[in-house]
Enzyme design. Structure first.
Site, PDB file in Angstrom:
ATOM      1  N   GLY A  61       0.857  -1.186   0.000  1.00  0.00           N
ATOM      2  CA  GLY A  61       0.000   0.000   0.000  1.00  0.00           C
ATOM      3  C   GLY A  61       0.888   1.230   0.000  1.00  0.00           C
TER       4      GLY A  61
ATOM      5  N   GLN B 164     -16.942  32.650  24.947  1.00  0.00           N
ATOM      6  CA  GLN B 164     -15.780  33.301  24.305  1.00  0.00           C
ATOM      7  C   GLN B 164     -14.770  32.268  23.846  1.00  0.00           C
ATOM      8  OE1 GLN B 164     -15.960  36.314  23.447  1.00  0.00           O
ATOM      9  NE2 GLN B 164     -17.917  36.393  24.512  1.00  0.00           N
TER      10      GLN B 164
ATOM     11  N   GLU C 287      -4.299   8.185  -1.109  1.00  0.00           N
ATOM     12  CA  GLU C 287      -3.304   9.043  -1.778  1.00  0.00           C
ATOM     13  C   GLU C 287      -2.103   9.332  -0.874  1.00  0.00           C
ATOM     14  OE1 GLU C 287      -4.229   9.705  -4.882  1.00  0.00           O
ATOM     15  OE2 GLU C 287      -2.688  11.081  -5.568  1.00  0.00           O
ATOM     16  N   GLY C 288      -1.776   8.391   0.004  1.00  0.00           N
ATOM     17  CA  GLY C 288      -0.612   8.557   0.879  1.00  0.00           C
ATOM     18  C   GLY C 288      -1.022   9.018   2.253  1.00  0.00           C
TER      19      GLY C 288
HETATM   20  C1  FAD Z   1     -11.429   4.383   0.238  1.00  0.00           C
HETATM   21  C2  FAD Z   1     -10.119   3.998  -0.359  1.00  0.00           C
HETATM   22  C3  FAD Z   1      -9.944   4.095  -1.718  1.00  0.00           C
HETATM   23  C4  FAD Z   1      -8.736   3.705  -2.301  1.00  0.00           C
HETATM   24  N1  FAD Z   1      -8.608   3.775  -3.666  1.00  0.00           N
HETATM   25  C5  FAD Z   1      -7.457   3.336  -4.255  1.00  0.00           C
HETATM   26  C6  FAD Z   1      -7.330   3.351  -5.688  1.00  0.00           C
HETATM   27  O1  FAD Z   1      -8.230   3.787  -6.419  1.00  0.00           O
HETATM   28  N2  FAD Z   1      -6.189   2.858  -6.238  1.00  0.00           N
HETATM   29  C7  FAD Z   1      -5.158   2.381  -5.473  1.00  0.00           C
HETATM   30  O2  FAD Z   1      -4.154   1.960  -6.035  1.00  0.00           O
HETATM   31  N3  FAD Z   1      -5.254   2.359  -4.101  1.00  0.00           N
HETATM   32  C8  FAD Z   1      -6.369   2.820  -3.478  1.00  0.00           C
HETATM   33  N4  FAD Z   1      -6.500   2.800  -2.102  1.00  0.00           N
HETATM   34  C9  FAD Z   1      -5.419   2.243  -1.294  1.00  0.00           C
HETATM   35  C10 FAD Z   1      -4.625   3.269  -0.512  1.00  0.00           C
HETATM   36  O3  FAD Z   1      -3.731   3.942  -1.372  1.00  0.00           O
HETATM   37  C11 FAD Z   1      -3.881   2.531   0.607  1.00  0.00           C
HETATM   38  O4  FAD Z   1      -4.830   2.113   1.564  1.00  0.00           O
HETATM   39  C12 FAD Z   1      -2.847   3.410   1.232  1.00  0.00           C
HETATM   40  O5  FAD Z   1      -1.797   3.577   0.339  1.00  0.00           O
HETATM   41  C13 FAD Z   1      -2.284   2.788   2.521  1.00  0.00           C
HETATM   42  O6  FAD Z   1      -1.832   1.494   2.258  1.00  0.00           O
HETATM   43  P1  FAD Z   1      -2.246   0.300   3.231  1.00  0.00           P
HETATM   44  O7  FAD Z   1      -3.712   0.394   3.483  1.00  0.00           O
HETATM   45  O8  FAD Z   1      -1.710  -0.951   2.650  1.00  0.00           O
HETATM   46  O9  FAD Z   1      -1.536   0.623   4.581  1.00  0.00           O
HETATM   47  P2  FAD Z   1       0.011   0.312   4.967  1.00  0.00           P
HETATM   48  O10 FAD Z   1       0.915   0.738   3.892  1.00  0.00           O
HETATM   49  O11 FAD Z   1       0.041  -1.119   5.385  1.00  0.00           O
HETATM   50  O12 FAD Z   1       0.184   1.243   6.200  1.00  0.00           O
HETATM   51  C14 FAD Z   1      -0.376   0.941   7.494  1.00  0.00           C
HETATM   52  C15 FAD Z   1       0.036   2.052   8.454  1.00  0.00           C
HETATM   53  O13 FAD Z   1       1.473   2.079   8.565  1.00  0.00           O
HETATM   54  C16 FAD Z   1       1.965   3.370   8.254  1.00  0.00           C
HETATM   55  N5  FAD Z   1       3.235   3.244   7.551  1.00  0.00           N
HETATM   56  C17 FAD Z   1       3.492   2.502   6.430  1.00  0.00           C
HETATM   57  N6  FAD Z   1       4.788   2.615   6.074  1.00  0.00           N
HETATM   58  C18 FAD Z   1       5.345   3.469   6.972  1.00  0.00           C
HETATM   59  C19 FAD Z   1       6.665   3.996   7.151  1.00  0.00           C
HETATM   60  N7  FAD Z   1       7.647   3.694   6.303  1.00  0.00           N
HETATM   61  N8  FAD Z   1       6.866   4.830   8.190  1.00  0.00           N
HETATM   62  C20 FAD Z   1       5.885   5.175   9.049  1.00  0.00           C
HETATM   63  N9  FAD Z   1       4.627   4.700   8.950  1.00  0.00           N
HETATM   64  C21 FAD Z   1       4.354   3.867   7.922  1.00  0.00           C
HETATM   65  C22 FAD Z   1       0.899   4.001   7.358  1.00  0.00           C
HETATM   66  O14 FAD Z   1       0.946   5.408   7.420  1.00  0.00           O
HETATM   67  C23 FAD Z   1      -0.372   3.443   7.961  1.00  0.00           C
HETATM   68  O15 FAD Z   1      -0.753   4.221   9.067  1.00  0.00           O
HETATM   69  C24 FAD Z   1      -7.678   3.213  -1.491  1.00  0.00           C
HETATM   70  C25 FAD Z   1      -7.847   3.145  -0.107  1.00  0.00           C
HETATM   71  C26 FAD Z   1      -9.043   3.528   0.463  1.00  0.00           C
HETATM   72  C27 FAD Z   1      -9.188   3.431   1.965  1.00  0.00           C
END
Ligand code: FAD
Length: 410
Positions: A145, A298, A382-383
């Protein structure tokens, strides 16, 4: 000087968008939230949107305003118009706004990486108003992700096709999409250098939706998982063609897409923050005796003022990133600053609203509760905040390999 003025055509579109927002976007968003299901693709609302010229190629597309002959070396206004429209649409309902027909996030890689022929073939049909069309962007995988470099979907060349195998998760609008831009690797051992972007068209054998996610917020559009099982994709659907991928262009292409989409996603939080803030302000007007010298009042007014300052600040950060994009200046740092800053501001605005309303907010105000859930989801897409801070920190210290920072997308 940063100029955010709109031309006459854009001003007229903004007026239409306000009307559409009040009449359709917000009521449909609230209904989708209550029913816990997306707006169906055959809903008459989508045709209406096309008739009004508000869907199609995407609201931030220069060509929407008939400026097809624009000199590509001159500043455009697409990104700035994009943030203004995106804030307004999300003010009414961010979920419904993402459900609007158009290429969506899939449009950015086609714009940035596609050949002229591919742009016309995949984006051209969005000009037609006969039926709504959607595009989608497929990067995220289970386990990849934030760490985009870790994608495991493979692409193996076989004659004039690539054979794709793997699965993607959380891909927005992918069930209704005409095509999904799918990122895959031609060699998992080579990391980002081996990334390629393919346009996988609807009906391609082996492409199947496996799950529609149940979300806490932004329920008006669907977010799905899908598998690619020996999907044969013509070489002609490799974005940019083979030569484009010499060097690290594939990964850079994806990252470049985020530079233009992140300010848009960030400003959507500003729209939600504005909606929450106004809701709280109206509650205060109706229920609080603010001219009495009671210290509590206030203090509440001061919090409302501080919140307004933060919302304005967040908006200006988004505008700055968009202005840089329009002037073809690097904006990775500024786009990440906007995306790191705006969603927490919106979370704070919804929380403040709930606190100001106190028991009324907890027991009876479904709208603020919905906004809170919507913006929590937006903080991830989006990150995440954490990832944006990594991008910002690396840019600040000019960390080696900065072009390949962890990044991600909706
Ligand atoms: C409603 C929705 C729509 C989406 N639509 C799309 C889409 O159209 N296309 C697409 O490609 N993706 C899509 N996504 C996916 C989205 O981009 C990912 O959920 C997002 O990138 C986070 O990835 P993950 O869920 O695997 O979390 P992870 O990457 O597993 O992260 C889990 C947690 O760990 C933290 N973390 C991860 N790495 C680090 C690091 N190096 N240092 C510190 N903290 C870290 C993160 O900030 C997060 O809090 C969508 C997600 C949602 C919820």
């Amino acid at each position: 000087m940063i100029d955010l003025s709109l031309d006459n055509a854009s001003r007229a579109q903004l007026t239409m968008l306000k009307w559409l927002g009040e009449k359709y976007l917000r009521p449909l968003g609230i209904e989708a939230d209550r029913l816990e299901r997306p707006i169906p693709p055959d809903h008459e609302f989508f045709l209406k949107v096309l008739e009004m010229g508000l869907g199609g190629r995407g609201l931030n597309d220069e060509e929407d305003n008939g400026k097809k002959s624009r000199d590509p070396d001159k500043p455009s206004s697409g990104a700035r118009r994009g943030v203004i429209f995106a804030e307004e649409a999300s003010y009414w309902d961010r979920g419904s706004a993402v459900a609007l027909p158009g290429p969506g996030l899939g449009g950015a890689p086609i714009h940035h990486m596609g050949t002229p022929e591919q742009k016309e073939r995949f984006l051209g049909p969005f000009r037609q108003k006969d039926r709504p069309r959607w595009g989608a962007f497929g990067m995220t995988e289970a386990g990849a992700g934030s760490d985009v470099a870790g994608i495991r979907t493979t692409a193996v060349k076989d004659g004039d096709h690539y054979v794709l195998n793997g699965s993607k998760t959380f891909i927005s609008n992918s069930q209704r999409a005409e095509w999904v831009v799918v990122f895959a690797t031609v060699d998992p051992s080579k990391g980002r250098d081996a990334h390629r972007a393919f346009v996988v068209e609807k009906g391609t054998p082996g492409f199947s939706i496996t799950r529609v996610e149940k979300k806490i917020g932004l329920r008006a559009y669907e977010t799905c998982s899908f598998t690619l099982d020996n999907c044969r994709i013509p070489v002609a659907n490799l974005l940019g063609g083979e030569a484009f991928y010499e060097g690290r262009a594939g990964f850079k292409g994806a990252m470049k897409s985020f530079d233009s989409t992140r300010p848009i996603v960030a400003v959507m939080s500003v729209g939600i923050a504005r909606a929450a803030w106004e809701h709280a302000r109206d509650f205060i007007r109706q229920n609080y005796v603010t001219d009495r010298p009671v210290p509590r009042y206030q203090r509440i007014l001061e919090r409302l003022a501080l919140m307004r300052m933060k919302i304005d600040h967040a908006r200006l950060l988004c505008w700055r990133a968009a202005w840089l994009a329009d002037h073809k200046k690097p904006n990775t740092l500024e786009a990440s600053i906007a995306k790191a800053y705006a969603p927490p501001v919106a979370l704070e605005a919804t929380r403040l609203g709930l606190e100001i309303m106190a028991d009324a907010g907890i027991t009876g105000d479904a709208y603020l509760d919905k906004l809170y859930r919507d913006v929590k989801v937006l903080d991830i897409v989006e990150g995440t905040q954490q990832i944006q801070r990594i991008v910002i920190a690396r840019r600040i210290v000019d960390y080696p390999g900065v072009s390949g920072e962890p990044a991600d997308k909706e």
